[in-house]
Design a protein around this motif. Sequence first.
Motif, PDB file in Angstrom:
ATOM      1  N   ASP A 115       0.808  -1.223   0.000  1.00  0.00           N
ATOM      2  CA  ASP A 115       0.000   0.000   0.000  1.00  0.00           C
ATOM      3  C   ASP A 115       0.842   1.273   0.000  1.00  0.00           C
ATOM      4  N   PRO A 121      -3.991  -0.492  -5.120  1.00  0.00           N
ATOM      5  CA  PRO A 121      -4.311   0.293  -3.922  1.00  0.00           C
ATOM      6  C   PRO A 121      -4.802   1.702  -4.229  1.00  0.00           C
ATOM      7  N   ARG A 157      -8.417   1.176  -1.492  1.00  0.00           N
ATOM      8  CA  ARG A 157      -7.396   1.341  -0.459  1.00  0.00           C
ATOM      9  C   ARG A 157      -7.596   0.369   0.703  1.00  0.00           C
TER      10      ARG A 157
END
Length: 499
Positions: free
Chosen positions: A402, A440, A444
């Motif tokens: 991420d 991502p 998210r």
Amino acid sequence: MKKIFLQAVCCLLSIGGFAQAPVYRQSFDDKAAYHTGKGIQGAALDLGADAAARKPLYFPYVLKDHNGSYSVQCWLKASPSQSRYTALAAYAPKGTAYTGWQLGVQENGAWFWEMRGEKNMYSYQPTPQRQTVRDTKWHQLTYCFDAEKSEASLYYDGLQVAVYFIEGIPAMQQADTLFAGGREQGDRGEWNTFYGAMDEITLYKEVLSPAYIAKSYAAFFPMKPAAQLAPGKALKVMNFNIWHGGNETGKDAGPMRVAEVIRNSGADIVSMQETYGSGEKIADALGYYFYLRGSNLSIMSRFPIENTLPGSRSFFNGGALIRLNAKQKVAFITNWLSYPFDYWDMQEKKQPLNVDTLIAKMEISNAGQLRRTLETIKEVTAAADEIPVIFCGDFNSGSHLDWTEATKQFNNGYVVKFPQSLIMQEAGYKDSFREIHPDPLKERGITWTPEFPNAFKDRIDYIYYKGKNLKALQSEVLNRHPVRWPSDHAAVVTTFSVR
């Protein structure tokens, strides 16, 4: 008649391959020493309103000085009341306290179990909606202590409803008396006597098997079959840090909202952090099996908990083998990792973050604990192609998947190769959410934090898995409740196909 019937039951259990025999049995045939009424079969000890003499009965405790596993079983029928009573106990005084165990009835009519050592105390207090003993019916209670695993297994009407890890409780039995009906109090000794009836107290110097206990109950009353995952049906699991037991939105309303979130999600198995005394209420509201690893971690399952798994420190890790059906089972592991400092607060305040320092400190705290956990469960991980492994938790850490060059705009310009997610990847585990949502930028998966809108956003809760017989089909983040979300974490839910 009663003795003949019980002998027949014992014979039936032995023939069925369950030759576990009690070392002590206390029946209550008609005697002048105490009042009796109709029991589960024959006569029972009557300590209700119709009994003129209601003093508790004291018996020699045959498990005194026994240094090992044991089991206790009895039948109870509590009379209508709003008082709390001890029904059966074996404990030794220690100053103003005691060490030992007791079974009884709560004010609300549900039963309870309590165990005390010199330093630690554990209690199980289920709800009357699922586990009452104050409904004019006979109920069987069973408590098993596994000395090797430091665990208590608790059964209500033949069903294993809870398993507790009870570290710090010595195996050696110190009590010399078995108290039936509590202890004498008041001028006549009847002030706090259990209000109801008791029957068939049995003690064993071993851990009774779930099959034996189920058969001992089914000899008198029918049992519902255990839930099973139908062949071809998907398995849905959740990780949920419920924030101080879910109590932050009310000690009653909060845990019930947690239960509603779980129920509405359809989750079959739940990895829970910050359980903190709410586990019994939530598991009972769902009708789920319950494993309390410690004050923090627990597992709740629609399907039977067949066994517990080796774990590292109980506050950080625990696991169980879940029996999905006759052919399939899964190793399910729950975790919580600490964090060296609050990098989210620093990000929120736009304070400079030294990435090398963050990683170095995480290597000691979060990542260090994770490595110890993976070392403890290495045999479970190695067998993942035979029994698939689902590894969930609040990692208190972002993921290297991420915090990338592509997502720097969300992370104040930082790229961080968080060690925790790299360790899981190197161990062969798949991040189920990121597998389903590989970009991502599009998804998210934020789990920190729905409670504080202005806080820095991060994905810190995960469902990992490993094994050729498991495949992630869907994964989502939940952070909405019709009234109010009960936690500062979002929940993660992943749906798997199981071969």
